[in-house]
Design a protein around this motif. Structure first.
Motif, PDB file in Angstrom:
ATOM      1  N   ALA A   1      19.759  -7.724  20.977  1.00 47.78           N
ATOM      2  CA  ALA A   1      19.558  -6.415  21.601  1.00 47.78           C
ATOM      3  C   ALA A   1      18.322  -5.742  21.010  1.00 47.78           C
ATOM      4  O   ALA A   1      18.133  -5.756  19.782  1.00 47.78           O
ATOM      5  N   ASP A   2      17.499  -5.138  21.868  1.00 46.09           N
ATOM      6  CA  ASP A   2      16.287  -4.448  21.427  1.00 46.09           C
ATOM      7  C   ASP A   2      15.860  -3.496  22.533  1.00 46.09           C
ATOM      8  O   ASP A   2      16.182  -3.717  23.702  1.00 46.09           O
ATOM      9  N   TRP A   3      15.153  -2.450  22.173  1.00 43.33           N
ATOM     10  CA  TRP A   3      14.701  -1.474  23.156  1.00 43.33           C
ATOM     11  C   TRP A   3      13.312  -1.816  23.711  1.00 43.33           C
ATOM     12  O   TRP A   3      12.824  -1.147  24.619  1.00 43.33           O
ATOM     13  N   ARG A   4      12.698  -2.895  23.191  1.00 45.46           N
ATOM     14  CA  ARG A   4      11.337  -3.260  23.599  1.00 45.46           C
ATOM     15  C   ARG A   4      11.381  -4.452  24.563  1.00 45.46           C
ATOM     16  O   ARG A   4      11.597  -5.590  24.140  1.00 45.46           O
TER      17      ARG A   4
ATOM     18  N   LEU B   1       9.718  -7.927  23.897  1.00 42.28           N
ATOM     19  CA  LEU B   1      10.276  -8.844  22.899  1.00 42.28           C
ATOM     20  C   LEU B   1      11.518  -9.567  23.401  1.00 42.28           C
ATOM     21  O   LEU B   1      11.979 -10.511  22.745  1.00 42.28           O
ATOM     22  N   CYS B   2      12.045  -9.134  24.520  1.00 35.16           N
ATOM     23  CA  CYS B   2      13.352  -9.628  24.966  1.00 35.16           C
ATOM     24  C   CYS B   2      13.257 -10.674  26.070  1.00 35.16           C
ATOM     25  O   CYS B   2      14.109 -10.740  26.967  1.00 35.16           O
ATOM     26  N   GLU B   3      12.243 -11.487  26.011  1.00 32.31           N
ATOM     27  CA  GLU B   3      12.096 -12.564  26.990  1.00 32.31           C
ATOM     28  C   GLU B   3      13.059 -13.707  26.660  1.00 32.31           C
ATOM     29  O   GLU B   3      13.235 -14.062  25.492  1.00 32.31           O
ATOM     30  N   GLU B   4      13.654 -14.286  27.686  1.00 30.70           N
ATOM     31  CA  GLU B   4      14.573 -15.407  27.475  1.00 30.70           C
ATOM     32  C   GLU B   4      13.879 -16.595  26.821  1.00 30.70           C
ATOM     33  O   GLU B   4      14.506 -17.364  26.087  1.00 30.70           O
ATOM     34  N   THR B   5      12.589 -16.751  27.088  1.00 26.09           N
ATOM     35  CA  THR B   5      11.859 -17.872  26.484  1.00 26.09           C
ATOM     36  C   THR B   5      11.768 -17.735  24.968  1.00 26.09           C
ATOM     37  O   THR B   5      11.617 -18.739  24.273  1.00 26.09           O
TER      38      THR B   5
ATOM     39  N   GLN C   1      23.273 -13.817  25.458  1.00 24.65           N
ATOM     40  CA  GLN C   1      23.055 -12.535  26.114  1.00 24.65           C
ATOM     41  C   GLN C   1      21.883 -11.835  25.451  1.00 24.65           C
ATOM     42  O   GLN C   1      21.742 -11.851  24.226  1.00 24.65           O
ATOM     43  N   ILE C   2      21.020 -11.233  26.269  1.00 22.57           N
ATOM     44  CA  ILE C   2      19.915 -10.418  25.772  1.00 22.57           C
ATOM     45  C   ILE C   2      20.018  -9.051  26.439  1.00 22.57           C
ATOM     46  O   ILE C   2      20.031  -8.953  27.670  1.00 22.57           O
ATOM     47  N   LEU C   3      20.112  -8.010  25.625  1.00 23.11           N
ATOM     48  CA  LEU C   3      20.247  -6.646  26.136  1.00 23.11           C
ATOM     49  C   LEU C   3      18.989  -5.841  25.804  1.00 23.11           C
ATOM     50  O   LEU C   3      18.500  -5.881  24.665  1.00 23.11           O
ATOM     51  N   VAL C   4      18.498  -5.127  26.784  1.00 19.18           N
ATOM     52  CA  VAL C   4      17.349  -4.247  26.581  1.00 19.18           C
ATOM     53  C   VAL C   4      17.827  -2.810  26.734  1.00 19.18           C
ATOM     54  O   VAL C   4      18.409  -2.441  27.764  1.00 19.18           O
ATOM     55  N   GLY C   5      17.605  -2.013  25.692  1.00 18.88           N
ATOM     56  CA  GLY C   5      18.025  -0.618  25.766  1.00 18.88           C
ATOM     57  C   GLY C   5      18.009   0.024  24.396  1.00 18.88           C
ATOM     58  O   GLY C   5      17.879  -0.653  23.367  1.00 18.88           O
TER      59      GLY C   5
END
Length: 351
Positions: free
Chosen positions: A224-227, A230-234, A241-245
């Motif tokens: 999890a990250d707000w940026r 940085l939250c690309e699946e690659t 799970q990748i959470l953006v917020g």
């Protein structure tokens, strides 16, 4: 810890005939303990390990016969002798291992996939297998934590088994053989738990090895990250799970529990403080904060850091670089989780 989950994933997609091998009893010491399992497929593919390599070749030789006959059996490997002709092959394991071999037919596969479905939903399941006098399986039954039964059991399970199942969590992680007088038979009991979850707050470059190592060790990993950049699946191919917020947004979505391990590693002081303030009143299996103890103290406005918070995160191994730091953190998470289970069982033994 993740062998059963890997096995269930393979059974969910494979069309090959296969044999499930499970350690159901250990006398003395051995490399792996009761509950360890592996899958041996008809083409020679193996998922999981029961030993340090001493048994797998012999087990593979037995696979065609087990598949052809369609009958389960138990093989006993005496690892205690130290000569090169014994199963111990000079390793001196000092134990005898009882391995149950079961052909995975249509019904067992269906029930194992039902098990997978429960575990994927986060629901623990207890399994019981009744053994005959020649140590083959005559009946088996699964019971989920929410009291749903499935399997192949001849008649109604006797009261003694129902009583045990109702107390499954309270009786601890006691994989192994138990004698049930009502059945005049031994029953092998095993508890299956959902994958433990690791939540990593912070998607910087140093989070990548931690996510990768944890996934390989059997954890379900959330990043999890707000940026968004940085939250690309690659960047995190092993994450489930990748959470953006922002911190309050992501934590609301996670439904954290004492089964979860959490690491804060955003490298942003104010964001770390936000995450920490939102996590302090939650029951977690592990909470670690990257950075020095002095930095963590500043996150607490100079007050004492609670003893249950791991700061700096990771075992003190003199780690250098992202990979070593990741290994130290994962080792501490595993150690903390094991100690929690051991402490629970020890407490039950005293009551």
């Amino acid at each position: 810890m993740g062998d059963i989950h890997r096995i269930l994933d393979v059974l969910n997609t494979s069309t090959q005939r296969s044999v499930l091998a499970t350690i159901i009893k250990v006398t003395g010491s051995a490399y792996r303990k009761e509950g360890t399992c592996m899958l041996l497929q008809e083409d020679g593919t193996q998922i999981g390990l029961l030993s340090g390599g001493c048994l797998e070749a012999d087990l593979a030789v037995r696979v065609p016969d087990v598949i052809r006959e369609g009958i389960s059996r138990t093989i006993i490997y005496d690892m205690r002798a130290e000569d090169d002709l014994s199963w111990g092959q000079g390793t001196g394991c000092n134990g005898a291992i009882h391995v149950l071999l079961e052909p995975v037919g249509q019904h067992l596969q269906e029930h194992l996939l039902t098990l997978k479905n429960f575990l994927d939903q986060g629901i623990p399941v207890t399994m019981l297998k009744k053994l005959t006098t020649d140590s083959s399986v005559s009946d088996y039954i699964f019971c989920s934590e929410d009291d749903q039964f499935f399997g192949e059991w001849n008649g109604e399970p006797p009261f003694q088994i129902r009583e045990f199942l109702s107390d499954a969590e309270q009786t601890g992680l006691h994989h192994g053989m138990h004698f049930f007088p009502d059945l005049s038979a031994f029953v092998y009991i095993q508890h299956f738990h959902p994958k433990p979850r690791l939540v990593v707050f912070g998607a910087g470059p140093d989070a990548k090895p931690l996510v990768s190592f944890a996934a390989q060790t059997g954890y379900s990993v959330t990043v999890a990250d707000w940026r968004p950049a940085l939250c690309e699946e690659t960047f995190f191919p092993d994450a489930d799970q990748i959470l953006v917020g922002l911190p309050d947004e992501t934590i609301r979505k996670l439904q954290l529990s004492e089964r979860d391990s959490v690491v804060i590693m955003t490298h942003n002081f104010q964001r770390d403080r936000e995450f920490l303030s939102l996590l302090l009143n939650r029951k977690l299996g592990y909470l670690g904060i990257l950075g020095s103890r002095e930095r963590t103290s500043r996150l607490f406005h100079g007050t004492d850091v609670p003893d249950w918070i791991h700061s700096p995160a990771g075992l003190a191994i003199g780690a250098e670089g992202p990979e070593e730091v990741a290994l130290s953190i994962l080792a501490e998470i595993i150690k903390t989780r094991r100690e929690a289970v051991t402490g629970k069982v020890a407490l039950q033994c005293r009551t």
